[in-house]
Design an enzyme around this catalytic site. Structure first.
Site, PDB file in Angstrom:
ATOM      1  N   LEU A  44      -1.931  -0.058  -1.439  1.00 20.55           N
ATOM      2  CA  LEU A  44      -0.951   0.580  -0.466  1.00 20.55           C
ATOM      3  C   LEU A  44      -0.554  -0.181   0.585  1.00 20.55           C
ATOM      4  O   LEU A  44      -0.128   0.205   1.665  1.00 20.55           O
ATOM      5  CB  LEU A  44      -1.877   1.859   0.125  1.00 20.55           C
ATOM      6  CG  LEU A  44      -2.124   3.050  -0.826  1.00 20.55           C
ATOM      7  CD1 LEU A  44      -2.810   4.073  -0.039  1.00 20.55           C
ATOM      8  CD2 LEU A  44      -0.616   3.602  -1.306  1.00 20.55           C
ATOM      9  N   CYS A  69      -9.448  -0.156   3.241  1.00 20.59           N
ATOM     10  CA  CYS A  69      -9.063   1.016   3.396  1.00 20.59           C
ATOM     11  C   CYS A  69      -9.240   2.021   2.095  1.00 20.59           C
ATOM     12  O   CYS A  69      -9.360   3.168   2.263  1.00 20.59           O
ATOM     13  CB  CYS A  69      -7.217   0.913   3.287  1.00 20.59           C
ATOM     14  SG  CYS A  69      -6.818  -0.122   4.777  1.00 20.59           S
ATOM     15  N   HIS A  70      -9.394   1.363   0.668  1.00 16.94           N
ATOM     16  CA  HIS A  70      -9.686   2.284  -0.414  1.00 16.94           C
ATOM     17  C   HIS A  70     -10.627   1.646  -1.103  1.00 16.94           C
ATOM     18  O   HIS A  70     -10.822   2.164  -2.222  1.00 16.94           O
ATOM     19  CB  HIS A  70      -8.347   2.586  -1.026  1.00 16.94           C
ATOM     20  CG  HIS A  70      -7.383   3.362  -0.120  1.00 16.94           C
ATOM     21  ND1 HIS A  70      -6.388   2.937   0.463  1.00 16.94           N
ATOM     22  CD2 HIS A  70      -7.351   4.846  -0.005  1.00 16.94           C
ATOM     23  CE1 HIS A  70      -5.886   3.894   1.096  1.00 16.94           C
ATOM     24  NE2 HIS A  70      -6.491   4.966   0.986  1.00 16.94           N
ATOM     25  N   GLY A  71     -11.057   0.394  -0.756  1.00 17.72           N
ATOM     26  CA  GLY A  71     -12.307   0.128  -1.586  1.00 17.72           C
ATOM     27  C   GLY A  71     -11.985  -1.107  -2.498  1.00 17.72           C
ATOM     28  O   GLY A  71     -12.569  -1.226  -3.739  1.00 17.72           O
ATOM     29  N   PRO A 130      -9.155   0.756  -6.465  1.00 23.16           N
ATOM     30  CA  PRO A 130      -7.735   1.356  -6.945  1.00 23.16           C
ATOM     31  C   PRO A 130      -6.673   0.475  -7.185  1.00 23.16           C
ATOM     32  O   PRO A 130      -5.695   0.855  -7.838  1.00 23.16           O
ATOM     33  CB  PRO A 130      -7.598   2.388  -6.098  1.00 23.16           C
ATOM     34  CG  PRO A 130      -8.245   1.871  -4.688  1.00 23.16           C
ATOM     35  CD  PRO A 130      -9.102   1.107  -5.236  1.00 23.16           C
TER      36      PRO A 130
END
Length: 158
Positions: free
Chosen positions: A104, A122-124, A137
């Site tokens: 992202l 943020c999202h790993g 991701p």
């Protein structure tokens, strides 16, 4: 009289076209951001430096021999976005890549994560020492910008 009007019309058209074309060219501040020059001698082995190029962070890592060996020991077939370390670098000791997560667009943290490379909190997403996605991701490896080595001590990004 017809010849004079034709001459004046041609001069006016030329002036209008030149003004239009000059307004379409890049401004001085945009041209200045087109390339960034970095002195590599100031980066000790095992350290990262972040420079800004075209408004984006660029990670420059002076890798150790152990990090290079670790990057080359990875089974490429096990990677989500398979790339060898040799495909990602021009000189093994220097890794240059955009510091933007491919999930992202966050900025990953250096020397973090499960693989000793970069970690996007943020999202790993976890990236290895070659900037390849290993867990999380993010769909792709960290992007490699256009760069060249002007000489042994100077890197030009862009």
């Amino acid at each position: 009289m017809v010849g004079s009007m034709g001459l004046l019309s041609a001069a006016g058209a030329k002036s209008t076209v030149e003004a239009f074309l000059s307004s379409m060219s890049a401004s001085a501040d945009v041209l200045a951001m087109a390339k960034v020059e970095v002195k590599l001698g100031a980066i000790p082995e095992g350290n990262n430096v972040i420079v800004k190029w075209q408004g984006k962070p660029v990670f420059i890592r002076h890798r150790t021999a152990e990090e290079i060996a670790e990057a080359n020991s990875v089974d490429v077939n096990s990677l989500r976005d398979p790339e060898t370390d040799d495909q990602r670098v021009k000189k093994p000791e220097w890794l240059i890549m955009l510091g933007i997560c491919t999930h992202l667009g966050c900025v990953p943290i250096g020397e973090a994560g499960d693989f000793g490379g970069w970690f996007c909190p943020c999202h790993g997403s976890h990236y290895d020492i070659s900037g390849r996605i290993r867990r999380g991701p993010a769909p792709l490896n960290l992007e490699i910008p256009a760069y060249e080595f002007a000489d042994d001590e100077t890197l030009v990004v862009g």
